[in-house]
Enzyme design. Sequence first.
Site, PDB file in Angstrom:
ATOM      1  N   ARG A 283      34.924  37.228  40.040  1.00 15.16           N
ATOM      2  CA  ARG A 283      35.725  37.625  38.874  1.00 15.16           C
ATOM      3  C   ARG A 283      34.877  37.831  37.614  1.00 15.16           C
ATOM      4  O   ARG A 283      35.103  38.771  36.864  1.00 15.16           O
ATOM      5  CB  ARG A 283      36.750  36.510  38.626  1.00 15.16           C
ATOM      6  CG  ARG A 283      37.824  36.843  37.636  1.00 15.16           C
ATOM      7  CD  ARG A 283      38.665  35.593  37.325  1.00 15.16           C
ATOM      8  NE  ARG A 283      39.165  34.923  38.497  1.00 15.16           N
ATOM      9  CZ  ARG A 283      40.340  35.157  39.068  1.00 15.16           C
ATOM     10  NH1 ARG A 283      41.154  36.047  38.557  1.00 15.16           N
ATOM     11  NH2 ARG A 283      40.703  34.483  40.146  1.00 15.16           N
ATOM     12  N   CYS A 348      61.722  46.955  44.482  1.00 18.71           N
ATOM     13  CA  CYS A 348      62.999  46.252  44.577  1.00 18.71           C
ATOM     14  C   CYS A 348      62.810  44.769  44.870  1.00 18.71           C
ATOM     15  O   CYS A 348      63.131  44.276  45.962  1.00 18.71           O
ATOM     16  CB  CYS A 348      63.871  46.930  45.619  1.00 18.71           C
ATOM     17  SG  CYS A 348      64.189  48.622  45.137  1.00 18.71           S
TER      18      CYS A 348
HETATM   19  C1  LIG Z   1      36.678  33.796  46.194  1.00 23.01           C
HETATM   20  C2  LIG Z   1      35.376  33.139  46.426  1.00 23.01           C
HETATM   21  C3  LIG Z   1      34.344  33.278  45.497  1.00 23.01           C
HETATM   22  C4  LIG Z   1      34.487  34.034  44.207  1.00 23.01           C
HETATM   23  O1  LIG Z   1      35.336  33.431  43.308  1.00 23.01           O
HETATM   24  P1  LIG Z   1      35.445  33.986  41.806  1.00 23.01           P
HETATM   25  O2  LIG Z   1      36.422  33.108  41.173  1.00 23.01           O
HETATM   26  O3  LIG Z   1      35.923  35.393  41.895  1.00 23.01           O
HETATM   27  O4  LIG Z   1      34.086  33.898  41.196  1.00 23.01           O
HETATM   28  C5  LIG Z   1      33.127  32.697  45.787  1.00 23.01           C
HETATM   29  N1  LIG Z   1      32.944  31.996  46.941  1.00 23.01           N
HETATM   30  C6  LIG Z   1      33.923  31.830  47.843  1.00 23.01           C
HETATM   31  C7  LIG Z   1      33.647  31.071  49.072  1.00 23.01           C
HETATM   32  C8  LIG Z   1      35.163  32.387  47.620  1.00 23.01           C
HETATM   33  O5  LIG Z   1      36.141  32.213  48.512  1.00 23.01           O
END
Ligand SMILES: *Cc1c(COP(=O)(O)O)cnc(C)c1O
Length: 423
Positions: A283, A348
């Site tokens: 993210r 919907c």
């Molecule tokens: C989803 C995930 C991430 C990334 O998480 P962010 O919050 O997008 O940084 C990293 N490692 C694992 C194992 C994940 O499942």
Amino acid sequence: MDHFNLKDGVLHAEDVSLPAIAEAVGTPVYVYSTATIERHVEVFKAALADVESGPAGPLIAFAVKANPNRAVLATMANMGLGADVVSGGELLRARAAGMPADRIVFSGVGKTAEEMRLGLTEGIFQFNLESEPEAEMLAEVATAMGVRAPVAFRINPNVIAGTHAKISTGGSEDKFGVAYDRALAAYARATELPGLDIRGVAVHIGSQLTDLAPSRAAFEKIGTLIAELRAAGYSIATADLGGGLGVPYDPAKPVPPLPAAYGAMVSEVTKGWNVRLVFEPGRVIVGNAGVLLSRVIRVKQGVTDPFVIVDAAMNDLMRPSLYDAWHDIVQVSPTGTAMTANVVGPICESGDTFARKRVMDSVEPGDLVVFKTAGAYGATMANTYNSRALTPEVLVNGDQWAVVRARQPVEALIAADTLPPWI
Ligand SMILES: *Cc1c(COP(=O)(O)O)cnc(C)c1O
């Protein structure tokens, strides 16, 4: 910081006006900014400049699930990033985008034998195992192929991340990882198995973390575990600290810790670990680098507040319905006046609601709006519910832009179903 700004009263992605994209591609459409992605990668790298991570430096493995578009991944591959993948499909996408196999980490609780074979054939950096039965399966697959699998165990540190329950992964009742108290037993079991090379440890406690304290607590536990594992004779060369750093969604809320503060915390906690560190940001790299551009279809009178009905819906952006997520909604050509409205899509379901009682720029039918901070967990979660075509994606770079996923015609959706012989 992002590169979506008003120019002459019209919202632009870098140097490209959003109405121009809407005109050419239609709406709804995701629009990503290359400069924003690049900036976030640079900021994250700079934040880790002082961490101890051996001669190779830290491995930054972008969490593909946050945004798997090939053009987005290729932008990062060109900056030296690897990938954290959670399925065979993501592994193939990362490779197709030019990410080298030796920068790919494979996470997830349910890797199948077929996905393990794919990872071994490609020669990935490391499998993050989440249970002893998974270690047993990988040992079997690797032995049958006559190769050895580099592995770490993902440890569940039983730390409450303080984020939404659906994206919290490090509590003892969550499905993820090996319980901290079972860790030594898991390593002992893996040592008995043929075909596994024990490399290190991994942890990831959740997503959209807005406080560094839970991560610090988890990493401190990992530090203790590394010492215990070494004392028990295991060689630990890597420590994967996962992802999870939050991004600002609501300008009225405090800004989550910046990468620099995260890097300083990591540097302090991991001092003397003598490992190569791995990071799996998702993210924080792409969140602010994307918007969902949508057009107002109509404004319907409500009992108290009006309903602004836009052409994007919960199938295009699931986060509000899935996580009660808050996305800033702004006019592409703001007039300076405000309204209080419920913003909804055409699907919907009452859950197809993006915002309730939102004070926002006033809009009229035909106006364009954007949902901000939609670059992570946006297009990747889109689906075709209500027989709506999959949302297209556009990547902007300076004054250039390109469609990086075309709008799928509804006809293709219909043609994907086939009739059985008896109809
Ligand atoms: C989803 C995930 C991430 C990334 O998480 P962010 O919050 O997008 O940084 C990293 N490692 C694992 C194992 C994940 O499942």
